[in-house]
Every structure is written in C-alpha cells, then in structure tokens.
Enzyme design. Structure first.
Site, PDB file in Angstrom:
ATOM      1  N   GLU A 183      -0.339   4.555  -8.275  1.00 21.76           N
ATOM      2  CA  GLU A 183       0.533   5.521  -8.952  1.00 21.76           C
ATOM      3  C   GLU A 183       1.982   5.339  -8.512  1.00 21.76           C
ATOM      4  OE1 GLU A 183      -0.898   9.578  -8.920  1.00 21.76           O
ATOM      5  OE2 GLU A 183      -2.989   8.921  -9.096  1.00 21.76           O
ATOM      6  N   GLU A 197      -2.395   3.976  -0.626  1.00 20.87           N
ATOM      7  CA  GLU A 197      -2.752   4.415  -1.973  1.00 20.87           C
ATOM      8  C   GLU A 197      -2.974   3.229  -2.908  1.00 20.87           C
ATOM      9  OE1 GLU A 197      -1.462   5.753  -6.108  1.00 20.87           O
ATOM     10  OE2 GLU A 197      -0.679   4.216  -4.762  1.00 20.87           O
ATOM     11  N   TRP A 198      -2.730   2.014  -2.406  1.00 25.91           N
ATOM     12  CA  TRP A 198      -2.945   0.749  -3.122  1.00 25.91           C
ATOM     13  C   TRP A 198      -1.932   0.508  -4.243  1.00 25.91           C
ATOM     14  CZ3 TRP A 198      -8.481   2.698  -4.336  1.00 25.91           C
ATOM     15  CH2 TRP A 198      -9.197   2.889  -3.155  1.00 25.91           C
ATOM     16  N   GLY A 199      -0.893   1.323  -4.312  1.00 21.30           N
ATOM     17  CA  GLY A 199       0.126   1.129  -5.336  1.00 21.30           C
ATOM     18  C   GLY A 199      -0.270   1.579  -6.722  1.00 21.30           C
ATOM     19  N   ASP A 210      -6.318   6.438   3.471  1.00 27.43           N
ATOM     20  CA  ASP A 210      -6.826   5.586   2.390  1.00 27.43           C
ATOM     21  C   ASP A 210      -7.052   6.385   1.099  1.00 27.43           C
ATOM     22  OD1 ASP A 210      -7.631   3.175   1.286  1.00 27.43           O
ATOM     23  OD2 ASP A 210      -9.086   2.739   2.853  1.00 27.43           O
ATOM     24  N   ASP A 263      -5.627  -4.441  -1.338  1.00 27.73           N
ATOM     25  CA  ASP A 263      -5.881  -5.044  -0.034  1.00 27.73           C
ATOM     26  C   ASP A 263      -5.572  -6.535  -0.034  1.00 27.73           C
ATOM     27  OD1 ASP A 263      -6.751  -2.576   0.720  1.00 27.73           O
ATOM     28  OD2 ASP A 263      -8.855  -3.148   1.017  1.00 27.73           O
TER      29      ASP A 263
END
Length: 405
Positions: free
Chosen positions: A217, A213-215, A180, A235
């Site tokens: 970068e 990484e949640w997008g 995460d 999420d």
C-alpha cells in the site's frame, strides 16, 4: 583548481566501483546545491522533497539502522544460544564497533497461543530463559535487542492486542520491533500499523518501529508518520535477480526517505552463499548509497574473511550513515550499465558505477549526470580499492564482471 571557473570537489564513486568525490562548490542555506543536472532530484538538496515536520516523534533513526537479523540465514532454526552467540560475535568481530548495534530476533520465537492473561509467550523449548533474560544478555554486550511481531493474527501476531503487546515488549526492554503483514484479515495496512505505532509511543520505552508491509500500500507515502523504516518491496532472496529487482523497486521511493524514516528494500544477503563476492559488493554498495537499513542476514559466527571485510568497509558504511540523509538514486542507465549517485554532507557526492551485465564494459559518469559543472575538477576516492585520484569532466571505469564502487 584555484583558477577562475574551476572548482575542487570531493567525489566518492560507488560502482561497485564506489567512489566518493569531494566537492568545494556552491552551497545554499543548510544544504548543498549541485549545478547543471537533471538526475539528482533537480540537484537541490537544501531541503528534502518530503516534509518531515509530521515525522513519528520518537527521537531515533536519524541515520539508517544497522545490525543483524536472524531470518535470512536461519529462518525458524533459532534459539537463545544462537542469539547469545551472535551478540558475542558482533562484538568480537568488530562489527558492533562499526555501528551494527541491533541484534534482531525474527519470526518463530513464540508459542502458537497466548497465556491465560492474553500475553505473548516465548517458545519454551528454544528460549527457556525467556525473552527478558535474552534481551539482558544482548544489552550486556553493549548492543540493542529487537523482536518480531505481526500486524495480523498469525502468531506471534499483535492485531487487536497492540497496547498489551507493546507494554510486553517494553517490559522485556526491547529496542526494535519488526512488524510483519501476515494474516491481516484484509484490514488497511495504514490502520493496522498506526495502531501499533501509537501503542509503542504509549509503552514507556523508545522502540524503533520497522514496518514490514512489503510495499503493498505504498508505505513510503505515509510511513513517516507511523514508523522509522518501511519495507518498499517483497522479501529478498539470496540471488542476483532478487537483489537487483529490490534495488529498482526501492529506488522509485527515494524522495520519501530522510532522517527519522527510511525506505527498506529488505535485509542484506551478503555472506549467505547465493551470490559471488563481486555481486555481494554490488548489493552492499547500492544498499549503502540508497540509505537502506544495513541489517546483516548471514551467520556472523561462521562468516568467512571476505564477508567480514565487505561488511566492515568503514568508508562505504559512512556513505550510508552520512548525516545529510539523502537517499542516492539511479541517475543514468544505458542497458546494463548504470550510474547511481547521491549527495553527502561536506560538499561530497557518492557515485556508484554499476555494471549489471555479465561482461566487462566501460561505464562513464559525466559531471552533468551527478550535478557537477563540466569544468569542475574533483578529488575522487575509490572506496573499495582505497585509492585517490584527481579528475575532471567525467569518470570512466571498467568494472570487472558485475561490480565497481
């Protein structure tokens, strides 16, 4: 079909009508070339648009990962009995036999502090037998065991402890790491995730590396060198708007996915109760077509028959696990009516006709939308209704409510 100028194709269309079309057509090299369309990456799939020569070399993830994860349904309400019961249910339900092999423990498994030697420690109240014993139990069911850590300081977090934690995970015989992005101290994601990637490769055990990484970068542009999948979105939540927005965000990175490394729009919400069965069918159809990880997020010990039936559709799963490994994408949009499509091995195409509105409407996929010639005749199979048809020039369906595949 045998005459001059006519080809026989096999078509799968997912609309949530999901159809697979079988094609006997032009082949080039090791891949497949579809003629006459602008939608499917110029219709040439003889090579991927992204070079995979520099892909993380850990020898796994040639198809998207399948399994279960604790977070979407249970959040922090987890313990070893839940994970053991889930492993048992994955086998008894038949899901494991369909390819759902990973049982992944998400956040909240660890104590807030490391031990005197700096090692991660399982929360004793929830996991009194320890993580190694839990992994052994999962493995005894013929399954693989996954765990969670964080590329930051939030516990369980591995920032500045990458080598030590990777060796700990290997000693526990972990097969999968979801990593995460919380408490990251403002350090570049690429730097932090690369550290753990190298540590896992040096751990002595092959471990699937899932970048969460949640997008932020654009990990799709660099993740292939670092991990086996990478989150392209924030999420997911168990509602229609969240699910559809994740599908759209993930779609723009389609060219970067392929065998060994996959775009990840987050885990499945199917069966958690926030959407209708038809909406969940859309969810599952698009995730399958987009070669997204199929990680079940519901309580498999108490799921209803409709959830099990949806998650167990062998033909839709086969689209996701197709060895060609090309992510399907949105190729046509007319307000709420969309056509998504992608090539499969064996001269086949998967097509999803997706009605994202609240009323019935005809959706048409012309052959030019899915890289076929207008003169082609195809053998089409609806993967949800399980019937075959022979059609030419276009396919039109009227999905009820939201979905057709």
């Amino acid at each position: 079909m045998g005459e001059s100028g006519m080809n026989s194709w096999g078509l799968f269309v997912m609309i949530t009508i999901m159809i697979m079309v079988m094609v006997v057509g032009v082949r080039e090299g090791m891949g497949m070339s579809f003629r006459g369309s602008k939608g499917l990456q110029n219709c040439d799939h003889s090579t991927h648009t992204t070079s995979w020569k520099t892909l993380l070399n850990n020898g796994i993830a040639y198809t998207p990962q399948m399994g279960w994860n604790s977070w979407n349904h249970f959040r922090c309400n987890i313990d070893e009995d839940l994970i053991k019961g889930t492993a048992d249910a994955m086998v008894s339900s038949g899901l494991a036999a369909l390819g759902y092999h990973y049982v992944n423990l998400d956040d909240c498994w660890g104590e807030p502090n490391r031990d005197s030697e700096g090692n991660l420690v399982a929360k004793h109240s929830a996991f009194p037998s320890g993580i190694k014993a839990l992994a052994d139990y999962v493995h005894s069911n013929g399954l693989k065991f996954g765990i969670y850590s964080d590329a930051g300081k939030t516990m369980p977090g591995s920032l500045d402890h990458e080598e030590q934690d990777a060796k700990t995970f290997a000693s526990w015989e972990v097969d999968y790491l979801k990593y995460d992005n919380c408490g990251n101290n403002g350090i570049s994601a690429k730097e932090r995730y690369t550290r753990m990637s190298k540590a896992l490769l040096n751990s002595g055990r092959v471990i699937f590396f899932s970048l969460c990484e949640w997008g932020q970068e654009d990990p799709a542009t660099w993740g292939k060198d670092v991990g086996n999948s990478w989150r392209t979105t924030g999420d997911i939540e168990d509602n229609w708007n969240s699910m559809t927005s994740r599908a759209d965000e993930n779609d723009k990175w389609a060219a970067h996915a392929g065998p060994g490394g996959w775009n990840d729009p987050d885990m499945l919400e199917v069966g958690n109760g926030g959407m209708t069965t038809e909406e969940y069918r859309c969810h599952f159809s698009i995730w399958a077509l987009a070669k997204a990880p199929l990680l079940i997020g519901c309580d498999v010990q108490s799921m209803d028959n409709s959830t099990l039936e949806l998650l167990s559709n062998k033909e839709v799963i086969a689209v996701n696990q197709d060895e060609l490994g090309v992510q399907g994408r949105k190729v046509k949009k007319d307000e709420d009516l969309e056509v998504w499509a992608g090539p499969l091995c064996g001269n086949r195409v998967a097509v999803v006709l997706w009605n994202r509105g609240s009323s019935q409407a005809d959706i048409t996929a012309n052959w030019s939308d899915v890289c076929l010639s207008p003169s082609d005749v195809v053998d089409a199979r609806d993967l949800w209704e399980a019937f075959n048809s022979n059609i030419g020039s276009r396919i039109t369906r009227c999905p009820s409510g939201f979905s057709c595949l």
